[in-house]
Motif scaffolding. Structure first.
Motif, mmCIF file in Angstrom:
data_model
loop_
_atom_site.group_PDB
_atom_site.id
_atom_site.type_symbol
_atom_site.label_atom_id
_atom_site.label_comp_id
_atom_site.label_asym_id
_atom_site.label_seq_id
_atom_site.Cartn_x
_atom_site.Cartn_y
_atom_site.Cartn_z
ATOM 1 N N UNK A 84 0.834 -1.207 0.000
ATOM 2 C CA UNK A 84 0.000 0.000 0.000
ATOM 3 C C UNK A 84 0.868 1.256 0.000
ATOM 4 N N UNK A 85 1.954 1.217 0.736
ATOM 5 C CA UNK A 85 2.867 2.360 0.763
ATOM 6 C C UNK A 85 3.497 2.583 -0.613
ATOM 7 N N UNK A 86 3.861 1.489 -1.290
ATOM 8 C CA UNK A 86 4.423 1.616 -2.632
ATOM 9 C C UNK A 86 3.412 2.210 -3.598
ATOM 10 N N UNK A 87 2.152 1.827 -3.463
ATOM 11 C CA UNK A 87 1.112 2.384 -4.336
ATOM 12 C C UNK A 87 0.979 3.882 -4.126
ATOM 13 N N UNK A 88 0.997 4.313 -2.863
ATOM 14 C CA UNK A 88 0.889 5.742 -2.587
ATOM 15 C C UNK A 88 2.107 6.490 -3.111
ATOM 16 N N UNK A 89 3.287 5.913 -2.950
ATOM 17 C CA UNK A 89 4.499 6.542 -3.474
ATOM 18 C C UNK A 89 4.456 6.630 -4.997
#
Length: 733
Positions: free
Chosen positions: A242-247
């Motif tokens: 999820x963090x990678x998607x936001x980044x």
């Protein structure tokens, strides 16, 4: 003067201009000149008509000479056209200042259309909005069957000289925006094959018409419209993903999204679509979703999809085909894919390529490519989702076991939970609370239809009490079950799984002669572990066509991974045999089949049981990948007697004269042979309305031996040889 309220009010004014253009053309058509046969106008070509054409004198000059002759009638119409054009332009400017968007000017802006090209769109659009234009166009074209405007008529309506008309033909060149993006379609009458450009007629396709009228974007030329509903927070992935998607979204917003491909790898289409929707929602872009297989034969629909994407300000989500080639054979680049990649600069949002790692091997080097691996939901996330979906249930429902058994995403978990409630309600309407058995049945039902293309589902019936094996072999079999039951503790709780990139499943090889208990043992394992056994039908898997076997195997393992089923490959040496020396292309691809299968077996986290009669025929590399190997021996006399007794159910009517010791001692049969002999004896007894006795047993043995082509030895049957020969032949030695 006020701005336009909407695009329909603006189109209404523009069609008033089309009215004036048609009136102008009618005035020219009706200008005085010798004419006969008006009652058959458009149906008959008379001699005076031919003479009139020849008297025109100069190349392409007839229409424009008639225009000069009708000048007195045309001047007032031209003045009205100019006044209306100025009024429309002023109202458009006011509308733009008010922040309201009009669809026709937006279309012209997106594709760089000139005012003349916009007029051609309006001429083609008119019959779609008002049927009377069909009659007017047919009259102007001297043909009652041609109700849509031809290129010739459309150019005559907007041009004022023969030179201008010749110059305007460029609007219909293959690479011109009107044609390339299918803003207008150039069609031929069914009876007018290979028509010249001027005889082709114009049509606006339905998706563009709906856009111009501000209708909902349904029924696109290619693909389907998706208004994103998922958000990054709602996508069911772990926190790291999820963090990678936001980044990723933050980076795209900073760097821009033109000429960009977002490559998301994953196996679940539902999860991939949710991720694409979340990215689209974060970028304020709707999606046009399309399957890669549909791009292969898309033709001009691909250009229309790019047009729709530009008009709807959307991203394009391309899903890899279900039958994507496995890793050893990357899917070759297709012309449709390459055409899409070359059009990246014309797509307002990124192209999101979704599918397994083996798909989309042909991405362009010049594009900016962002890659995101959408790993399937891990055990902890699956368990939490099961707990939420089954909140309020009582009894033996175990979310931990369900999370370990099914590799489902959130949508599939909720679907399985709903199906389990339905099963419980059918079983007991007064108490529709699902039990563990309901949830297991619902989950397996979601994967069974796909697996059953290549496999036969076997609901296990045999238990530990049914299997007759030597003690050491039975201990090995129980050890396999214990190993599978304890894998969560060892791999997750104790951390051994973090040390393994592959090989987390359990690969078992059963060897031995036919009928010694290999298939039965697979059923016992499946029953003990509450798994469905899928017996692979090799005839549907192995294909003579290069690459098809790997595709079939890929589909089998992909579906089995969702439900942790037990895969049973009987006669495995026919598929997993030794690799051969490469002498031609078929040998090379036969070896690839073995290589691919070895890789998929190592990646599979369930149980794979392979059975073979001839272990020596198996590839050595394949044998090294087996965690457990059980060699099933021929049963000895003591085991054979147990098997004879085991195959007679407690409820079967049996006589007291059955000599199990004699049968076990005299006939060295396998468990499978003994089962067949007992079944034959049962049917013989039933046909004579008597109990199953020794006579029926020895006759069953005789039938089984004859089926195998063996000689019936008098010494084997002893005192029962006369009984064995009743109703049979006398070939006893």
């Amino acid at each position: 003067m006020e701005p336009y309220r909407d695009s329909i009010e603006h189109l209404t004014d523009e069609l008033k201009r089309v009215d004036l253009l048609v009136r102008r053309a009618l005035a020219i058509a009706r200008s005085p000149h010798p004419k006969t046969g008006d009652e058959f106008r458009g149906l008959v070509i008379s001699e005076p008509d031919i003479d009139q054409m020849l008297e025109a004198g100069e190349f392409l000059s007839q229409h424009w000479r008639k225009q000069d002759a009708a000048k007195d009638k045309l001047d007032p119409l031209d003045k009205k056209l100019q006044e209306l054009r100025e009024t429309i332009d002023q109202r458009r400017e006011l509308t733009a200042k008010s922040g309201r968007r009009l669809t026709l000017p937006y279309l012209a802006e997106r594709f760089g259309l000139s005012s003349a090209e916009v007029d051609l769109v309006l001429v083609a659009l008119a019959p779609e909005l008002e049927p009377r234009y069909e009659t007017l166009y047919a009259y102007l074209q001297d043909d009652v069957t041609r109700k849509r405007p031809s290129v010739d008529l459309a150019l005559n309506l907007i041009c004022r000289s023969d030179r201008e008309k010749l110059f305007a033909r460029r609007f219909f060149a293959p690479g011109a925006p009107l044609v390339h993006f299918r803003i207008v379609d150039l069609l031929e009458e069914s009876h007018d094959r290979q028509a010249t450009l001027l005889r082709k007629f114009l049509k606006v396709d339905d998706p563009l018409l709906r856009f111009l009228l501000e209708h909902a974007p349904t029924g696109l030329a290619l693909g389907s419209f998706i208004a994103p509903s998922a958000t990054i927070d709602s996508v069911e992935v772990d926190e790291a993903t999820r963090k990678k998607m936001q980044n990723l979204v933050d980076s795209l917003q900073r760097a821009g999204i033109s000429n960009t491909i977002v490559r998301i790898t994953g196996s679940s289409r539902n999860d991939l679509q949710a991720a694409a929707e979340a990215i689209g929602q974060a970028l304020h872009k709707p999606l046009i979703a399309v399957d890669a297989a549909d791009l292969e034969n898309a033709g001009t629909n691909l250009n229309a999809m790019i047009r729709d994407s530009a008009l709807l300000d959307s991203a394009i989500a391309v899903f890899a085909s279900e039958g994507a080639a496995p890793e050893q054979q990357p899917r070759p680049a297709s012309g449709a894919d390459q055409k899409l990649w070359r059009s990246l600069d014309q797509i307002p949002g990124p192209v999101i390529a979704l599918g397994p790692a083996s798909a989309f091997s042909d991405l362009p080097l010049e594009a900016r490519i962002w890659r995101l691996d959408l790993a399937p939901a891990d055990y902890d996330l699956r368990r939490q989702t099961w707990e939420t979906a089954l909140a309020g249930t009582k009894g033996d429902v175990d979310p931990a076991r369900l999370a370990d058994t099914f590799r489902f995403g959130g949508a599939q978990i909720r679907q399985a939970s709903a199906a389990a409630c339905s099963l419980a309600a059918l079983r007991n309407p007064s108490d529709p609370t699902p039990a563990m058995a309901d949830v297991l049945e619902a989950g397996r039902a979601m994967t069974a239809p796909n697996l059953q293309r290549f496999a036969t589902a076997v609901q296990p019936r045999y238990t530990w009490s049914d299997i007759v094996l030597p003690d050491d072999k039975l201990h090995q079999l129980k050890h396999i079950a214990e190993r599978f039951e304890q894998r969560r503790k060892v791999q997750r709780d104790w951390g051994f799984g973090e040390k393994l990139s592959r090989g987390k499943g359990l690969n078992v090889l059963f060897t031995g002669a036919s009928g010694v208990g290999k298939t039965m043992s697979a059923e016992v394992l499946a029953n003990a572990l509450s798994l469905v056994l899928y017996q692979i039908d090799l005839s549907t898997v192995v294909s003579k066509y290069i690459g098809e076997t790997e595709k079939n195997l890929s589909a089998i393992f992909r579906e089995a991974e969702l439900s942790q089923s037990l895969l049973f490959f009987d006669e495995a040496d026919s598929l997993f045999g030794k690799r051969t020396e490469v002498k031609d292309a078929h040998d090379r691809y036969a070896n690839l089949e073995v290589n691919y299968l070895l890789q998929r077996i190592e990646q599979f986290e369930g149980i794979v049981v392979l059975a073979t009669n001839l272990q020596r025929n198996l590839d050595d590399a394949f044998l090294r990948r087996m965690q457990e190997v059980i060699d099933f021996p021929m049963p000895d006399e003591a085991l054979r007697e147990r098997i004879w007794r085991q195959h007679l159910p407690a409820g079967a009517p049996t006589a007291n004269d059955i000599d199990f010791g004699f049968l076990a001692r005299q006939f060295k049969l396998t468990g499978g042979n003994i089962k067949n002999a007992v079944m034959s004896a049962a049917f013989l007894a039933a046909s004579q309305s008597k109990k199953i006795g020794m006579a029926e047993m020895v006759r069953g043995v005789r039938m089984e031996l004859q089926k195998q082509g063996k000689l019936l030895m008098k010494a084997d049957f002893g005192k029962h040889f006369e009984t064995a020969q009743e109703s049979g032949d006398k070939k006893v030695m």
